[in-house]
Design a protein around this motif. Sequence first.
Motif, PDB file in Angstrom:
ATOM      1  N   LEU A 186       0.837  -1.209   0.000  1.00  0.00           N
ATOM      2  CA  LEU A 186       0.000   0.000   0.000  1.00  0.00           C
ATOM      3  C   LEU A 186       0.863   1.246   0.000  1.00  0.00           C
ATOM      4  O   LEU A 186       0.588   2.206  -0.722  1.00  0.00           O
ATOM      5  N   TRP A 187       1.932   1.260   0.808  1.00  0.00           N
ATOM      6  CA  TRP A 187       2.832   2.416   0.832  1.00  0.00           C
ATOM      7  C   TRP A 187       3.573   2.575  -0.500  1.00  0.00           C
ATOM      8  O   TRP A 187       3.903   3.694  -0.889  1.00  0.00           O
ATOM      9  N   SER A 188       3.825   1.443  -1.172  1.00  0.00           N
ATOM     10  CA  SER A 188       4.537   1.490  -2.457  1.00  0.00           C
ATOM     11  C   SER A 188       3.596   1.718  -3.638  1.00  0.00           C
ATOM     12  O   SER A 188       4.031   1.650  -4.792  1.00  0.00           O
ATOM     13  N   HIS A 189       2.305   1.951  -3.363  1.00  0.00           N
ATOM     14  CA  HIS A 189       1.283   2.175  -4.389  1.00  0.00           C
ATOM     15  C   HIS A 189       1.052   0.940  -5.258  1.00  0.00           C
ATOM     16  O   HIS A 189       0.569   1.057  -6.385  1.00  0.00           O
ATOM     17  N   ASN A 190       1.363  -0.224  -4.733  1.00  0.00           N
ATOM     18  CA  ASN A 190       0.999  -1.482  -5.384  1.00  0.00           C
ATOM     19  C   ASN A 190      -0.363  -1.896  -4.819  1.00  0.00           C
ATOM     20  O   ASN A 190      -0.481  -2.816  -4.001  1.00  0.00           O
ATOM     21  N   PHE A 191      -1.402  -1.198  -5.273  1.00  0.00           N
ATOM     22  CA  PHE A 191      -2.703  -1.294  -4.617  1.00  0.00           C
ATOM     23  C   PHE A 191      -3.347  -2.669  -4.800  1.00  0.00           C
ATOM     24  O   PHE A 191      -3.960  -3.196  -3.869  1.00  0.00           O
ATOM     25  N   GLN A 192      -3.228  -3.253  -5.992  1.00  0.00           N
ATOM     26  CA  GLN A 192      -3.832  -4.563  -6.193  1.00  0.00           C
ATOM     27  C   GLN A 192      -3.131  -5.636  -5.357  1.00  0.00           C
ATOM     28  O   GLN A 192      -3.775  -6.505  -4.762  1.00  0.00           O
ATOM     29  N   ALA A 193      -1.790  -5.552  -5.277  1.00  0.00           N
ATOM     30  CA  ALA A 193      -1.052  -6.491  -4.432  1.00  0.00           C
ATOM     31  C   ALA A 193      -1.427  -6.293  -2.963  1.00  0.00           C
ATOM     32  O   ALA A 193      -1.519  -7.266  -2.194  1.00  0.00           O
ATOM     33  N   THR A 195     -10.092   1.893  -2.506  1.00  0.00           N
ATOM     34  CA  THR A 195     -10.454   3.285  -2.840  1.00  0.00           C
ATOM     35  C   THR A 195      -9.494   3.856  -3.878  1.00  0.00           C
ATOM     36  O   THR A 195      -9.898   4.559  -4.816  1.00  0.00           O
ATOM     37  N   GLN A 196      -8.203   3.560  -3.717  1.00  0.00           N
ATOM     38  CA  GLN A 196      -7.219   4.028  -4.698  1.00  0.00           C
ATOM     39  C   GLN A 196      -7.437   3.379  -6.063  1.00  0.00           C
ATOM     40  O   GLN A 196      -7.145   4.002  -7.098  1.00  0.00           O
ATOM     41  N   LEU A 197      -7.959   2.169  -6.079  1.00  0.00           N
ATOM     42  CA  LEU A 197      -8.265   1.507  -7.353  1.00  0.00           C
ATOM     43  C   LEU A 197      -9.598   1.933  -7.933  1.00  0.00           C
ATOM     44  O   LEU A 197      -9.929   1.570  -9.080  1.00  0.00           O
ATOM     45  N   GLY A 198     -10.362   2.673  -7.177  1.00  0.00           N
ATOM     46  CA  GLY A 198     -11.684   3.130  -7.653  1.00  0.00           C
ATOM     47  C   GLY A 198     -12.769   2.087  -7.502  1.00  0.00           C
ATOM     48  O   GLY A 198     -13.851   2.243  -8.093  1.00  0.00           O
ATOM     49  N   ALA A 199     -12.507   1.043  -6.713  1.00  0.00           N
ATOM     50  CA  ALA A 199     -13.511   0.003  -6.504  1.00  0.00           C
ATOM     51  C   ALA A 199     -14.322   0.354  -5.277  1.00  0.00           C
ATOM     52  O   ALA A 199     -13.982  -0.040  -4.157  1.00  0.00           O
ATOM     53  N   PHE A 200     -15.379   1.153  -5.465  1.00  0.00           N
ATOM     54  CA  PHE A 200     -16.155   1.635  -4.336  1.00  0.00           C
ATOM     55  C   PHE A 200     -17.286   0.687  -3.927  1.00  0.00           C
ATOM     56  O   PHE A 200     -17.871   0.855  -2.872  1.00  0.00           O
ATOM     57  N   SER A 201     -17.609  -0.291  -4.759  1.00  0.00           N
ATOM     58  CA  SER A 201     -18.737  -1.173  -4.447  1.00  0.00           C
ATOM     59  C   SER A 201     -18.228  -2.536  -3.960  1.00  0.00           C
ATOM     60  O   SER A 201     -17.086  -2.909  -4.236  1.00  0.00           O
ATOM     61  N   PRO A 250      -8.432 -14.478  14.521  1.00  0.00           N
ATOM     62  CA  PRO A 250      -9.480 -13.455  14.361  1.00  0.00           C
ATOM     63  C   PRO A 250      -9.012 -12.353  13.407  1.00  0.00           C
ATOM     64  O   PRO A 250      -7.827 -12.026  13.365  1.00  0.00           O
ATOM     65  N   ALA A 251      -9.928 -11.825  12.645  1.00  0.00           N
ATOM     66  CA  ALA A 251      -9.585 -10.773  11.693  1.00  0.00           C
ATOM     67  C   ALA A 251      -9.159  -9.509  12.424  1.00  0.00           C
ATOM     68  O   ALA A 251      -9.705  -9.157  13.477  1.00  0.00           O
ATOM     69  N   ASN A 252      -8.157  -8.843  11.835  1.00  0.00           N
ATOM     70  CA  ASN A 252      -7.638  -7.598  12.413  1.00  0.00           C
ATOM     71  C   ASN A 252      -8.343  -6.417  11.760  1.00  0.00           C
ATOM     72  O   ASN A 252      -8.382  -6.312  10.524  1.00  0.00           O
ATOM     73  N   PRO A 253      -8.916  -5.501  12.539  1.00  0.00           N
ATOM     74  CA  PRO A 253      -9.588  -4.334  11.926  1.00  0.00           C
ATOM     75  C   PRO A 253      -8.659  -3.507  11.040  1.00  0.00           C
ATOM     76  O   PRO A 253      -9.124  -2.893  10.071  1.00  0.00           O
ATOM     77  N   ASP A 254      -7.353  -3.487  11.347  1.00  0.00           N
ATOM     78  CA  ASP A 254      -6.422  -2.725  10.515  1.00  0.00           C
ATOM     79  C   ASP A 254      -6.320  -3.313   9.108  1.00  0.00           C
ATOM     80  O   ASP A 254      -6.077  -2.581   8.141  1.00  0.00           O
ATOM     81  N   ASP A 255      -6.510  -4.630   8.978  1.00  0.00           N
ATOM     82  CA  ASP A 255      -6.465  -5.247   7.654  1.00  0.00           C
ATOM     83  C   ASP A 255      -7.654  -4.794   6.814  1.00  0.00           C
ATOM     84  O   ASP A 255      -7.511  -4.521   5.616  1.00  0.00           O
ATOM     85  N   PHE A 256      -8.829  -4.685   7.410  1.00  0.00           N
ATOM     86  CA  PHE A 256      -9.999  -4.192   6.686  1.00  0.00           C
ATOM     87  C   PHE A 256      -9.797  -2.735   6.273  1.00  0.00           C
ATOM     88  O   PHE A 256     -10.145  -2.342   5.153  1.00  0.00           O
ATOM     89  N   ALA A 257      -9.239  -1.942   7.178  1.00  0.00           N
ATOM     90  CA  ALA A 257      -9.005  -0.532   6.857  1.00  0.00           C
ATOM     91  C   ALA A 257      -7.991  -0.387   5.735  1.00  0.00           C
ATOM     92  O   ALA A 257      -8.161   0.440   4.822  1.00  0.00           O
ATOM     93  N   GLY A 258      -6.899  -1.178   5.785  1.00  0.00           N
ATOM     94  CA  GLY A 258      -5.903  -1.113   4.719  1.00  0.00           C
ATOM     95  C   GLY A 258      -6.459  -1.561   3.380  1.00  0.00           C
ATOM     96  O   GLY A 258      -6.179  -0.943   2.344  1.00  0.00           O
ATOM     97  N   ARG A 259      -7.254  -2.620   3.385  1.00  0.00           N
ATOM     98  CA  ARG A 259      -7.846  -3.074   2.123  1.00  0.00           C
ATOM     99  C   ARG A 259      -8.831  -2.052   1.576  1.00  0.00           C
ATOM    100  O   ARG A 259      -8.904  -1.819   0.353  1.00  0.00           O
ATOM    101  N   ALA A 260      -9.593  -1.417   2.454  1.00  0.00           N
ATOM    102  CA  ALA A 260     -10.522  -0.385   1.997  1.00  0.00           C
ATOM    103  C   ALA A 260      -9.788   0.795   1.353  1.00  0.00           C
ATOM    104  O   ALA A 260     -10.228   1.339   0.339  1.00  0.00           O
ATOM    105  N   GLU A 261      -8.656   1.154   1.936  1.00  0.00           N
ATOM    106  CA  GLU A 261      -7.881   2.254   1.349  1.00  0.00           C
ATOM    107  C   GLU A 261      -7.316   1.869  -0.010  1.00  0.00           C
ATOM    108  O   GLU A 261      -7.340   2.676  -0.963  1.00  0.00           O
ATOM    109  N   ALA A 262      -6.826   0.628  -0.123  1.00  0.00           N
ATOM    110  CA  ALA A 262      -6.290   0.183  -1.417  1.00  0.00           C
ATOM    111  C   ALA A 262      -7.401   0.113  -2.460  1.00  0.00           C
ATOM    112  O   ALA A 262      -7.214   0.506  -3.625  1.00  0.00           O
TER     113      ALA A 262
END
Length: 282
Positions: free
Chosen positions: A240-247, A276-282, A262-274
Amino acid sequence: MALLINKRKRIKKAPKKAPVRSVRIAPVAKKKMPIESARKKTAKRFSLCMPRISWTPNLPAFNKERFTLFMYWGIILFFVSSTFYIIGYTNSFMRQQGQVIETSIIDVSNMTPEARLELATEFLNSGRDKLLAGNITGAIIDLTVSIEAEPFNPEAFIYRGEAHMQVGDLDRARADFVASLDLDAGNAVAWYNHAIIWARQEVMDGAITSLNYALAANAERPSDILSNRDILSRRGQLNLWSHNFQAAVNDYTAAINQPGFPANPDDFAGRAEALTQLGAFS
């Protein structure tokens, strides 16, 4: 006639007065006035002669805004000086740690292999406990003794590298992790810590490569303290920091779907940000 004679007889002659002598009376000595009283009396006479002048000093009026500005600048200077003091203390502490590592602490040349192994194990456990307790200086010293007694234990290098990393000595930390990997190339923890060093030095490609090795090593020999979810989550963050959003999306998804954790909330937040950068809002 007889009456007159008798009257004359009754009259006695007054005695002659002694001659009056003149007495010289000494003048009364004046009482001397104390010097301090004389000065006060002179000053009083002088003040009566001088005209009275009322003088009031021309003091500047109190400026609240200027006072507040001075207070702000004082606070800023205090924090700046405190920051420089902390930086100097940290550098001094790191230099002390360097002297500990560069100087031999014990002489094990005359010890038997059994005694050296026992000493290394004792100081390894002590250094690990001090590291967990936050006693970084004591941990580095004990782990150094353990390494000098038994220089073929990769675990001691890992713990000492983590101690160096906590005080910001990244070069020595990386050297310890490399030494651990030279002894055990399949150590997932050493690869993971090596990736963290690269990430702090902003070498993202090297960090992601080290995480790839950590993931492969953990698949062959699972670690008790490091899970695949930790490795995938860290690699997703670096992508994510390297702008490799799909990876980053793929890594976060794999971390979220790891079984048994158990799932980590930070993983959901990071995936949501990636996403968003890809334009996949749905």
